[in-house]
Design a protein around this motif. Structure first.
Motif, PDB file in Angstrom:
ATOM      1  N   ASN A 213     -17.771  10.880  -0.689  1.00 21.31           N
ATOM      2  CA  ASN A 213     -17.668   9.434  -0.531  1.00 21.31           C
ATOM      3  C   ASN A 213     -16.221   8.962  -0.633  1.00 21.31           C
ATOM      4  N   THR A 214     -15.403   9.684  -1.389  1.00 21.77           N
ATOM      5  CA  THR A 214     -13.993   9.346  -1.502  1.00 21.77           C
ATOM      6  C   THR A 214     -13.248   9.679  -0.218  1.00 21.77           C
ATOM      7  N   VAL A 215     -13.392  10.906   0.248  1.00 23.47           N
ATOM      8  CA  VAL A 215     -12.665  11.363   1.436  1.00 23.47           C
ATOM      9  C   VAL A 215     -13.075  10.587   2.682  1.00 23.47           C
ATOM     10  N   SER A 216     -14.331  10.153   2.738  1.00 20.19           N
ATOM     11  CA  SER A 216     -14.804   9.436   3.929  1.00 20.19           C
ATOM     12  C   SER A 216     -14.088   8.112   4.133  1.00 20.19           C
ATOM     13  N   ASN A 217     -13.368   7.646   3.109  1.00 21.35           N
ATOM     14  CA  ASN A 217     -12.621   6.396   3.248  1.00 21.35           C
ATOM     15  C   ASN A 217     -11.339   6.556   4.057  1.00 21.35           C
ATOM     16  N   LEU A 218     -10.967   7.786   4.362  1.00 19.85           N
ATOM     17  CA  LEU A 218      -9.742   7.994   5.144  1.00 19.85           C
ATOM     18  C   LEU A 218      -9.777   7.286   6.481  1.00 19.85           C
ATOM     19  N   ILE A 219     -10.977   7.124   7.042  1.00 15.89           N
ATOM     20  CA  ILE A 219     -11.099   6.451   8.339  1.00 15.89           C
ATOM     21  C   ILE A 219     -10.710   4.980   8.235  1.00 15.89           C
ATOM     22  N   MET A 220     -10.787   4.424   7.030  1.00 17.64           N
ATOM     23  CA  MET A 220     -10.382   3.039   6.815  1.00 17.64           C
ATOM     24  C   MET A 220      -8.944   2.912   6.338  1.00 17.64           C
ATOM     25  N   ILE A 221      -8.253   4.035   6.211  1.00 17.35           N
ATOM     26  CA  ILE A 221      -6.887   3.998   5.700  1.00 17.35           C
ATOM     27  C   ILE A 221      -5.866   4.407   6.768  1.00 17.35           C
ATOM     28  N   LEU A 222      -6.006   5.621   7.281  1.00 20.05           N
ATOM     29  CA  LEU A 222      -4.983   6.151   8.189  1.00 20.05           C
ATOM     30  C   LEU A 222      -4.934   5.440   9.549  1.00 20.05           C
ATOM     31  N   PRO A 223      -6.055   5.319  10.280  1.00 21.30           N
ATOM     32  CA  PRO A 223      -5.982   4.631  11.581  1.00 21.30           C
ATOM     33  C   PRO A 223      -5.496   3.181  11.481  1.00 21.30           C
ATOM     34  N   PRO A 224      -5.970   2.381  10.504  1.00 19.48           N
ATOM     35  CA  PRO A 224      -5.450   1.019  10.417  1.00 19.48           C
ATOM     36  C   PRO A 224      -3.954   0.947  10.123  1.00 19.48           C
ATOM     37  N   ILE A 225      -3.443   1.867   9.300  1.00 16.35           N
ATOM     38  CA  ILE A 225      -2.003   1.868   9.035  1.00 16.35           C
ATOM     39  C   ILE A 225      -1.237   2.157  10.328  1.00 16.35           C
ATOM     40  N   TYR A 226      -1.737   3.123  11.094  1.00  9.06           N
ATOM     41  CA  TYR A 226      -1.111   3.411  12.385  1.00  9.06           C
ATOM     42  C   TYR A 226      -1.213   2.204  13.304  1.00  9.06           C
TER      43      TYR A 226
ATOM     44  N   VAL B 231      -1.349  -7.607  12.233  1.00  9.17           N
ATOM     45  CA  VAL B 231      -0.828  -6.616  11.278  1.00  9.17           C
ATOM     46  C   VAL B 231      -1.595  -6.735   9.965  1.00  9.17           C
ATOM     47  N   TRP B 232      -1.819  -7.979   9.522  1.00 12.94           N
ATOM     48  CA  TRP B 232      -2.577  -8.200   8.293  1.00 12.94           C
ATOM     49  C   TRP B 232      -4.027  -7.760   8.440  1.00 12.94           C
ATOM     50  N   SER B 233      -4.585  -7.871   9.637  1.00 14.77           N
ATOM     51  CA  SER B 233      -5.957  -7.397   9.869  1.00 14.77           C
ATOM     52  C   SER B 233      -6.050  -5.899   9.613  1.00 14.77           C
ATOM     53  N   PHE B 234      -5.130  -5.148  10.211  1.00 14.40           N
ATOM     54  CA  PHE B 234      -5.129  -3.699  10.011  1.00 14.40           C
ATOM     55  C   PHE B 234      -4.856  -3.335   8.551  1.00 14.40           C
ATOM     56  N   LEU B 235      -3.871  -3.993   7.944  1.00 14.08           N
ATOM     57  CA  LEU B 235      -3.540  -3.688   6.555  1.00 14.08           C
ATOM     58  C   LEU B 235      -4.675  -4.096   5.616  1.00 14.08           C
ATOM     59  N   GLY B 236      -5.397  -5.160   5.970  1.00 11.51           N
ATOM     60  CA  GLY B 236      -6.542  -5.566   5.167  1.00 11.51           C
ATOM     61  C   GLY B 236      -7.627  -4.505   5.156  1.00 11.51           C
ATOM     62  N   LEU B 237      -7.895  -3.937   6.330  1.00  8.53           N
ATOM     63  CA  LEU B 237      -8.879  -2.862   6.412  1.00  8.53           C
ATOM     64  C   LEU B 237      -8.413  -1.641   5.631  1.00  8.53           C
ATOM     65  N   ALA B 238      -7.116  -1.341   5.720  1.00 11.61           N
ATOM     66  CA  ALA B 238      -6.576  -0.217   4.953  1.00 11.61           C
ATOM     67  C   ALA B 238      -6.700  -0.469   3.457  1.00 11.61           C
ATOM     68  N   ALA B 239      -6.517  -1.727   3.030  1.00 14.76           N
ATOM     69  CA  ALA B 239      -6.651  -2.063   1.613  1.00 14.76           C
ATOM     70  C   ALA B 239      -8.078  -1.832   1.121  1.00 14.76           C
ATOM     71  N   VAL B 240      -9.054  -2.155   1.967  1.00 18.88           N
ATOM     72  CA  VAL B 240     -10.452  -1.896   1.611  1.00 18.88           C
ATOM     73  C   VAL B 240     -10.676  -0.392   1.429  1.00 18.88           C
ATOM     74  N   GLY B 241     -10.117   0.397   2.350  1.00 21.76           N
ATOM     75  CA  GLY B 241     -10.261   1.842   2.260  1.00 21.76           C
ATOM     76  C   GLY B 241      -9.621   2.414   1.005  1.00 21.76           C
ATOM     77  N   ILE B 242      -8.430   1.921   0.672  1.00 21.86           N
ATOM     78  CA  ILE B 242      -7.736   2.397  -0.530  1.00 21.86           C
ATOM     79  C   ILE B 242      -8.519   1.998  -1.777  1.00 21.86           C
ATOM     80  N   GLY B 243      -9.044   0.781  -1.772  1.00 26.97           N
ATOM     81  CA  GLY B 243      -9.828   0.329  -2.916  1.00 26.97           C
ATOM     82  C   GLY B 243     -11.103   1.133  -3.088  1.00 26.97           C
TER      83      GLY B 243
END
Length: 254
Positions: A23-36, A51-63
């Protein structure tokens, strides 16, 4: 609920899921692609809201990564509250997509900011997960209504992207509920299966993957709508031949 209760709940969830590594690793899809995507959006010179839309999604993934890795109450908040904040950014982008370039609607920003602060304060005091889920559902409903209207009546050629993002997100939501309802029986079944099959049947991990992908596709849809309105020439490219990216050419179509 006190933080200690949340920690106890987190440990119980950990046992139910048989440890949360997947469940932790599966969050990578919400982190790496949005940052790119955020980096590419900056390179294309697009409006900062995307930019904030993508970073917002990445923040959800990191959280979410942090919560499933630690199962602590504070990390639970880092998972859930960014869902509200990022969704507010999504709402702003989608409802302001037919405005003049670089225009800023301060009234909408104030309303969404007030909504985010109110939800945060109430949730920190009340600590009721259903409240958070209802507030998030309200934001998603606004996105669904607006998206369906645009791809049905304004830009029907974007219907495939719009309904794909919605279908993928809803599929993840369905799998998450199935996992919640049938958690004990699913866990017992996975223990009898080979490790590889057991890994790919972690429905909570699929919830992360599918909702992350659905949200990412929604940002692409919002970008496509905005760039089409501004008469830019969007071009879909596939990173490594697999992952969709939207490149916006700086020149405008005649």
């Amino acid at each position: 609920m006190k933080p200690s209760v949340w920690r106890h709940l987190g440990k119980s969830l950990c046992r139910l899921y048989g440890f949360s590594a997947r469940n932790t690793v599966s969050n990578l899809i919400m982190i790496l692609p949005p940052i790119y995507g955020a980096i590419q959006t900056c390179k294309d010179g697009l409006e900062i809201r995307y930019v904030w839309s993508f970073l917002g999604l990445a923040a959800v993934g990191i959280g979410s990564w942090s919560f499933h890795m630690t199962l602590q109450y504070e990390m639970q908040l880092l998972d859930e509250l960014p869902m509200i904040y990022s969704c507010c950014v999504f709402v702003y982008c989608l409802y302001e997509c037919f405005k003049q370039e670089r225009a800023v609607n301060y009234v909408s920003i104030a309303l969404l900011l007030t909504f985010s602060i109110t939800v945060s304060v109430v949730y920190l005091i009340w600590k009721e997960p259903v409240f958070h889920q209802v507030m998030y559902a309200i934001l998603v409903a606004f996105l669904v209504i607006r998206s369906v209207f645009i791809v049905t009546w304004v830009y029907p050629w974007l219907r495939a992207l719009g309904f794909t993002s919605l279908t993928v997100f809803l599929l993840g939501f369905v799998l998450w509920n199935i996992d919640n309802i049938l958690c004990d029986s699913l866990r017992a079944t996975r223990q009898r299966l080979p490790p590889v099959i057991g890994a790919v049947t972690q429905l909570h991990a699929w919830w992360h993957i599918l909702t992350g992908l659905g949200s990412y596709l929604h940002i692409l849809l919002s970008l496509q709508i905005r760039s089409t309105y501004l008469k830019h020439r969007p071009k879909v490219k596939f990173l490594c031949g697999v992952w969709p990216m939207l490149h916006i050419e700086s020149q405008k179509a005649s």
